[in-house]
Design a protein around this motif. Structure first.
Motif, PDB file in Angstrom:
ATOM      1  N   CYS A   1     -22.537 -27.376  43.123  1.00  0.00           N
ATOM      2  CA  CYS A   1     -22.151 -25.961  43.112  1.00  0.00           C
ATOM      3  C   CYS A   1     -23.117 -25.214  42.193  1.00  0.00           C
ATOM      4  O   CYS A   1     -23.528 -25.733  41.147  1.00  0.00           O
ATOM      5  CB  CYS A   1     -20.718 -25.843  42.596  1.00  0.00           C
ATOM      6  SG  CYS A   1     -20.158 -24.179  42.205  1.00  0.00           S
ATOM      7  N   VAL A   2     -23.485 -24.018  42.627  1.00  0.00           N
ATOM      8  CA  VAL A   2     -24.218 -23.104  41.747  1.00  0.00           C
ATOM      9  C   VAL A   2     -23.330 -21.893  41.534  1.00  0.00           C
ATOM     10  O   VAL A   2     -23.156 -21.061  42.438  1.00  0.00           O
ATOM     11  CB  VAL A   2     -25.566 -22.687  42.351  1.00  0.00           C
ATOM     12  CG1 VAL A   2     -26.274 -21.709  41.407  1.00  0.00           C
ATOM     13  CG2 VAL A   2     -26.442 -23.897  42.605  1.00  0.00           C
ATOM     14  N   PRO A   3     -22.709 -21.789  40.358  1.00  0.00           N
ATOM     15  CA  PRO A   3     -21.822 -20.635  40.093  1.00  0.00           C
ATOM     16  C   PRO A   3     -22.630 -19.346  39.970  1.00  0.00           C
ATOM     17  O   PRO A   3     -23.865 -19.372  39.892  1.00  0.00           O
ATOM     18  CB  PRO A   3     -21.174 -21.013  38.752  1.00  0.00           C
ATOM     19  CG  PRO A   3     -21.411 -22.474  38.582  1.00  0.00           C
ATOM     20  CD  PRO A   3     -22.697 -22.756  39.280  1.00  0.00           C
ATOM     21  N   ILE A   4     -21.953 -18.241  39.910  1.00  0.00           N
ATOM     22  CA  ILE A   4     -22.598 -16.957  39.671  1.00  0.00           C
ATOM     23  C   ILE A   4     -23.237 -16.988  38.284  1.00  0.00           C
ATOM     24  O   ILE A   4     -22.630 -17.470  37.322  1.00  0.00           O
ATOM     25  CB  ILE A   4     -21.583 -15.808  39.822  1.00  0.00           C
ATOM     26  CG1 ILE A   4     -21.137 -15.746  41.284  1.00  0.00           C
ATOM     27  CG2 ILE A   4     -22.177 -14.472  39.378  1.00  0.00           C
ATOM     28  CD1 ILE A   4     -20.002 -14.780  41.563  1.00  0.00           C
ATOM     29  N   SER A   5     -24.456 -16.464  38.183  1.00  0.00           N
ATOM     30  CA  SER A   5     -25.320 -16.780  37.046  1.00  0.00           C
ATOM     31  C   SER A   5     -24.770 -16.384  35.685  1.00  0.00           C
ATOM     32  O   SER A   5     -24.982 -17.082  34.714  1.00  0.00           O
ATOM     33  CB  SER A   5     -26.703 -16.140  37.245  1.00  0.00           C
ATOM     34  OG  SER A   5     -26.568 -14.739  37.305  1.00  0.00           O
ATOM     35  N   ASN A   6     -24.061 -15.307  35.542  1.00  0.00           N
ATOM     36  CA  ASN A   6     -23.590 -14.914  34.212  1.00  0.00           C
ATOM     37  C   ASN A   6     -22.157 -15.376  33.932  1.00  0.00           C
ATOM     38  O   ASN A   6     -21.569 -14.999  32.918  1.00  0.00           O
ATOM     39  CB  ASN A   6     -23.689 -13.394  34.041  1.00  0.00           C
ATOM     40  CG  ASN A   6     -22.803 -12.654  35.030  1.00  0.00           C
ATOM     41  OD1 ASN A   6     -22.537 -13.134  36.129  1.00  0.00           O
ATOM     42  ND2 ASN A   6     -22.325 -11.488  34.645  1.00  0.00           N
TER      43      ASN A   6
END
Lengths: 115, 113
Positions: free
Chosen positions: A23-28
């Protein structure tokens, strides 16, 4: 609009094998979660992760499962020695300030099939 | 243990109709309640979040209300469209947790032309 991305979208594995769902979460975002949904059943909480450690886990999340944030962008769920009953859609989610205060953003899920 | 139930399980309405989806929860000690939309084979999209101190939230054609003391929430969809067809889920976060959402069973909505 930023989104949570999950790979792969489908994973087929043999019983007893290990799988890693990515998973790549939302960056901030700072808070990360895994949920799962067995076909025809409710969405179930597995684990939450903040500041590089598990903040909460469900009774489902036993020693077979582990989570990791190996770098600044990825968040993974590892399932060791998969069982037939692990077959489900696994959802990653993230939030900025935590689910007490704001909406949760979900990825499109990884459909895991254990044969 | 918190249990969340949604009625009806499925609903089919003609386009243009206003409709109400219901959600009930057994433990009124909650921080907030969220309504989600789930499209087949896709993830969940959060539609509205109502804090326990609030009575309702609105976004476009959607209006969600919360009656915490009676353990109920409703999602009102005005002037329904075929694009509203999806499964709608409600979820609560209880005061005994900081991160666990407990989901309902969902209502599958079909809006026909």
């Amino acid at each position: 609009e930023p989104e949570v991305t999950q790979t792969p979208s489908h994973q087929v594995t043999q019983m007893g094998q290990e799988v890693i769902l990515r998973c790549v979460p939302i960056s901030n975002h700072l808070y990360f979660y895994w949920y799962r949904q067995i076909l025809g059943q409710k969405v179930e909480f597995l684990v939450s992760f903040y500041n590089n450690e598990i903040s909460e886990k469900s009774e489902i999340f036993d020693d077979q499962f582990s989570v990791e944030r190996p770098d600044g962008s990825n968040f993974t769920l590892k399932i060791r020695s998969t069982k037939l009953e692990d077959s489900a859609m696994y959802f990653c989610a993230s939030s900025d300030t935590g689910v007490l205060f704001e909406k949760l953003f979900f990825g499109s899920g990884t459909q895991l099939s254990v044969l | 243990k918190q249990e969340v139930t949604q009625i009806p399980a499925a609903l089919s309405v003609p386009e243009g109709e206003n409709l109400v989806l219901n959600c009930s929860f057994t433990d009124s000690a909650i921080y907030n309640l969220q309504w989600f939309r789930q499209d087949p084979g896709k993830g969940l999209t959060s539609l509205l979040l109502i804090q326990s101190s609030q009575r309702e939230q609105t976004s476009g054609r959607l209006n969600a209300s919360l009656d915490k003391s009676s353990g109920r929430s409703t999602l009102y969809i005005a002037a329904s469209q075929p694009g509203d067809s999806a499964t709608y889920l409600c979820a609560v976060i209880g005061t005994g947790t900081a991160s666990k959402l407990t989901f309902g069973t969902g209502t599958r909505l079909q809006v026909t032309l």
